[in-house]
Design an enzyme around this catalytic site. Structure first.
Site, PDB file in Angstrom:
ATOM      1  N   CYS A   3       0.536  -1.142   0.230  1.00 27.16           N
ATOM      2  CA  CYS A   3       0.356   0.072  -0.135  1.00 27.16           C
ATOM      3  C   CYS A   3       0.513   1.023   0.078  1.00 27.16           C
ATOM      4  O   CYS A   3       1.762   0.769   0.052  1.00 27.16           O
ATOM      5  CB  CYS A   3      -0.866   0.266   1.074  1.00 27.16           C
ATOM      6  SG  CYS A   3      -1.914  -1.453   1.730  1.00 27.16           S
ATOM      7  N   CYS A  43      -2.885   4.582   2.731  1.00 29.90           N
ATOM      8  CA  CYS A  43      -3.827   3.556   2.585  1.00 29.90           C
ATOM      9  C   CYS A  43      -5.125   3.793   3.349  1.00 29.90           C
ATOM     10  O   CYS A  43      -5.051   3.697   4.813  1.00 29.90           O
ATOM     11  CB  CYS A  43      -3.169   2.593   2.639  1.00 29.90           C
ATOM     12  SG  CYS A  43      -4.441   0.803   2.139  1.00 29.90           S
ATOM     13  N   CYS A  94      -2.199  -3.215  -3.770  1.00 30.70           N
ATOM     14  CA  CYS A  94      -3.381  -2.380  -2.453  1.00 30.70           C
ATOM     15  C   CYS A  94      -4.733  -2.272  -4.265  1.00 30.70           C
ATOM     16  O   CYS A  94      -5.012  -0.528  -4.334  1.00 30.70           O
ATOM     17  CB  CYS A  94      -3.956  -2.044  -1.656  1.00 30.70           C
ATOM     18  SG  CYS A  94      -5.267  -1.388  -1.179  1.00 30.70           S
ATOM     19  N   CYS A 129      -6.218   1.373  -2.098  1.00 28.17           N
ATOM     20  CA  CYS A 129      -5.468   3.400  -2.559  1.00 28.17           C
ATOM     21  C   CYS A 129      -4.159   2.911  -3.327  1.00 28.17           C
ATOM     22  O   CYS A 129      -3.790   4.540  -3.727  1.00 28.17           O
ATOM     23  CB  CYS A 129      -4.405   2.982  -1.189  1.00 28.17           C
ATOM     24  SG  CYS A 129      -2.717   1.915  -0.947  1.00 28.17           S
ATOM     25  N   ASP A 168      19.609  37.167 -12.844  1.00 32.85           N
ATOM     26  CA  ASP A 168      18.740  37.206 -13.372  1.00 32.85           C
ATOM     27  C   ASP A 168      18.353  38.523 -12.833  1.00 32.85           C
ATOM     28  O   ASP A 168      17.867  39.084 -11.632  1.00 32.85           O
ATOM     29  CB  ASP A 168      18.123  36.315 -13.118  1.00 32.85           C
ATOM     30  CG  ASP A 168      15.785  36.371 -14.066  1.00 32.85           C
ATOM     31  OD1 ASP A 168      16.134  36.680 -14.533  1.00 32.85           O
ATOM     32  OD2 ASP A 168      15.288  37.335 -12.556  1.00 32.85           O
TER      33      ASP A 168
END
Length: 480
Positions: free
Chosen positions: A26, A30, A57, A60, A429
């Protein structure tokens, strides 16, 4: 263990939990009641859990978790290998091709991956094929034989065996259980998950504000662009939603589906860990208010590294609008034409090889920028500079800096958005320097770089928050 007990979705994709008594694995979030600690095993990847004999699973759907942010943060062998595998290199070139790109032997790559992620390249690629197969089975009405081919399986038997082993149902049963009727034809619609929070403003705002006509567009709240892919081309439409990114893909070859999904996820930085990023940046008193105002900013990246490098050179010392105009001319004159059912997109951005053959006299911009552009595209076409997902960030920076007309601004812009270095920092920048002045940060590039050391390894994300201080189109979603 605490993440599983609290069902913390922030850790989905970071690791997987397998349950010895049920034989399933899972995601941490889950909804099923967590098992006893002695019955739990933890794996760093779904492929490792599958290789150990666990199946996914059904509640999930751990195979649909966001990817682990770790692989996009690392420039070492394992990080580069994981990015290449996600880009489909093992399916196209095999393990020897993967190893050749990385500059190591196949045995070394296998050993390193097994040690760190619990599965070798073949198992990792197999897990990706299984997820691709599930998407095609559940969202299209393609015959199963075509699904098997598109997902990268060598035979229908291998496809059937893998789906049964990973999902514990036959492909036909997987389709029957899918919510909604699969589309008989046309674009594929799917959901791209991410870790919350996600601020879409600068992410889609940047992509829309800098969009090159014919290659990209913003229409009705959707960012659309053309994609050059290993087996053909595609058109993608991406819509920001509260809990996912809606993705609609039109592909000339369905074998490109996993690569297209991976490149869209990479472009939108969907595998980032915003909790870790924002926690560190929030610790700086000068950034705290910016982070709290719009948490979860992502770094807008690119679907094509060579394309972005070319556009960066075109954008040197000119406005955003002027850069778009210059790029659009190259697209019309040298890009490959594509068909778009919705009519807004017309071309793929030209490849370096096509631009390397251009007569410099036909380029309508200053001679110094012509020289820089041609030096760049020749270096890319000849393989002297590698901006691929497997590229070495330091080597790429050095190669770019050695080219005429490529300065620190261009190098760090390419590192941030094309190479995907989360610690790239554009100290020269203009937007960053204006933000520094407004916030009381050092103004000179050297002093600002020294001050920004506190933001490592997330300086590229700090740039997004600094840019947010300005009133520029890149900071906001366009009107639908």
């Amino acid at each position: 263990m605490r993440a599983v007990r609290s069902r913390d979705a922030r850790f989905d994709g970071w690791f997987f939990t397998a349950v010895l008594t049920t034989g399933i694995y899972c995601r941490p979030s889950c909804p099923v009641a967590p098992p006893k600690p002695e019955n739990m095993r933890f794996f760093p990847t779904s492929a490792a859990a599958q290789q150990a004999g666990f199946r996914a699973c059904k509640r999930c759907r751990p195979d649909a978790s966001p990817g682990s942010p770790e692989w996009n943060q690392r420039a070492d062998l394992v990080g580069r290998a994981m990015r290449l595998i996600a880009d489909g290199v093992v399916d196209r070139e095999g393990v020897p091709g993967l190893a050749a790109r990385l500059g190591y032997s196949a045995r070394q790559v296998e050993r390193q991956l097994l040690a760190e992620v619990g599965a070798g390249p073949l198992a990792l690629a197999r897990a990706q094929r299984a997820q691709t197969a599930r998407v095609l089975v559940e969202t299209t009405a393609l015959p199963m034989a075509e699904v098997a081919l598109a997902a990268g399986f060598g035979s229908i038997r291998a496809f059937n065996d893998t789906v049964r082993e990973v999902f514990a149902v036959a492909p036909s049963e997987l389709r029957r259980r899918a919510p909604g009727a699969p589309a008989p034809s046309g674009p594929l619609s799917l959901r791209l998950p991410f870790r919350a929070p996600l601020c879409p403003d600068n992410l889609f705002g940047h992509l829309a504000a800098t969009a090159v006509p014919g290659v990209e567009e913003w229409r009705d709240g959707v960012y659309r662009r053309t994609l050059r892919l290993p087996h053909g081309h595609g058109v993608v439409a991406l819509r920001p939603m509260p809990d996912h990114i809606g993705c609609r893909l039109s592909l000339s070859d369905l074998r490109d589906l996993p690569v297209a999904i991976n490149r869209c996820r990479r472009m939108l930085d969907l595998d980032a860990d915003p909790a870790a990023v924002d926690e560190l940046l929030r610790s700086d008193a000068l950034l705290r208010e910016l982070v709290d105002k719009n948490p979860g900013r992502r770094v807008p990246r690119t679907a094509d590294s060579a394309e972005f490098a070319v556009r960066t050179v075109l954008g040197q010392q000119v406005s955003t609008a002027a850069a778009r105009t210059l790029a659009a001319r190259l697209v019309v004159e040298h890009g490959a034409e594509v068909a778009d059912a919705e009519g807004g997109l017309t071309h793929l951005f030209p490849e370096p090889e096509a631009l390397a053959a251009v007569d410099p006299a036909t380029l309508a911009f200053p001679q110094s920028r012509r020289r820089a552009l041609l030096a760049l595209v020749n270096a890319l076409a000849e393989g002297q500079i590698d901006l691929d997902v497997s590229g070495d960030w330091r080597r790429a920076r050095a190669g770019l800096a050695a080219l005429p007309g490529i300065g620190p601004w261009s190098v760090e812009s390419i590192a941030m958005r094309a190479l995907g270095d989360p610690d790239a920092f554009i100290a020269t920048d203009l937007g960053v320097r204006l933000a520094a002045r407004q916030l009381g940060l050092p103004r000179t590039p050297a002093a600002l770089t020294a001050r920004a050391a506190a933001w490592r390894p997330w300086r590229a994300y700090a740039v997004q928050y600094l840019w947010a201080t300005g009133d520029h189109a890149i900071n906001r979603l366009p009107a639908a």
